[in-house]
Write an enzyme that holds these catalytic residues in place. Structure first.
Site, mmCIF file in Angstrom:
data_model
loop_
_atom_site.group_PDB
_atom_site.id
_atom_site.type_symbol
_atom_site.label_atom_id
_atom_site.label_comp_id
_atom_site.label_asym_id
_atom_site.label_seq_id
_atom_site.Cartn_x
_atom_site.Cartn_y
_atom_site.Cartn_z
ATOM 1 N N SER A 63 -0.539 7.968 46.013
ATOM 2 C CA SER A 63 -0.392 7.323 47.325
ATOM 3 C C SER A 63 -1.684 7.390 48.136
ATOM 4 O O SER A 63 -2.031 6.442 48.843
ATOM 5 C CB SER A 63 0.745 7.978 48.111
ATOM 6 O OG SER A 63 1.966 7.792 47.435
ATOM 7 N N GLU A 103 -12.625 18.676 47.039
ATOM 8 C CA GLU A 103 -13.844 17.889 47.267
ATOM 9 C C GLU A 103 -13.392 16.495 47.693
ATOM 10 O O GLU A 103 -13.175 15.623 46.863
ATOM 11 C CB GLU A 103 -14.665 17.835 45.990
ATOM 12 C CG GLU A 103 -14.986 19.196 45.428
ATOM 13 C CD GLU A 103 -15.176 19.203 43.923
ATOM 14 O OE1 GLU A 103 -15.743 20.183 43.434
ATOM 15 O OE2 GLU A 103 -14.771 18.247 43.237
#
Length: 186
Positions: free
Chosen positions: A103, A129
């Site tokens: 999503s 990250e």
């Protein structure tokens, strides 16, 4: 072998695998959803012409804290380090793999550049990250489901678990790079 929800729940019940805090709704058919913490690190590039992995002094971060109920607007092309709310403790017979959620990927949000692998014996929060590869800003909220972690069974216990030599063992909050330590070993 990737663990199913039943095996994940069983290992958690015996405390062989620790994920805290954890809600039952976070456990998926073959993974566990992890949520976004509220502290972030952005690379401070003022007066630094380039980042040098051999030189710790070239890699500086500034901390960003988002209050409960607040949001972080991640600009296009921007990169920062975040963390999971949850703390994981892996036994010596499990490997974990962290992946982004589809999503969020459909909005252009990536949660790891390369570090999706978590060694057996690791203990701590997972540093993410995070980058926005979209061409418009995207809002992120502390506490939202940001990634998922799956677990793979080793054929036997590892001989040297991560905790004996891991430079990120026990990390709390987002942790900046420690790659310069690799050069001290050479």
């Amino acid at each position: 072998m990737i663990l199913s929800d039943g095996l994940i729940k069983e290992l958690i019940s015996y405390r062989a695998l620790v994920i805290e805090p954890l809600s039952e709704t976070q456990i998926q058919p073959s993974s566990v959803d992890l949520t976004l913490g509220s502290t972030f690190l952005a690379i401070d590039n003022i007066n630094v012409p380039f980042l040098d992995p051999k030189r710790k002094e070239t890699i500086k971060y500034r901390e960003i804290h988002i209050e409960k109920g607040g949001q972080l607007i991640l600009q296009p092309g921007f990169f920062l380090l975040g963390t999971t709310t949850e703390r994981l403790m892996l036994p010596n017979f499990l490997v974990a793999r962290v992946e982004g959620r589809s999503s969020l990927g459909r909005m252009g949000i990536l949660i790891h550049a390369t570090a999706g692998y978590v060694d057996p014996g690791f203990c701590g929060q997972i540093t993410l990250e995070i980058s926005n590869v979209n061409n418009i800003p995207v809002a992120l909220y502390p506490g939202m489901r940001i990634c998922q972690v799956s677990f793979e069974l080793l054929f036997e216990n590892c001989v040297i678990p991560y905790g004996l030599k891991g430079k990120y063992q026990g990390q709390e909050g987002p942790e900046g790079t420690r790659i310069f330590l690799d050069f001290l070993k050479e």
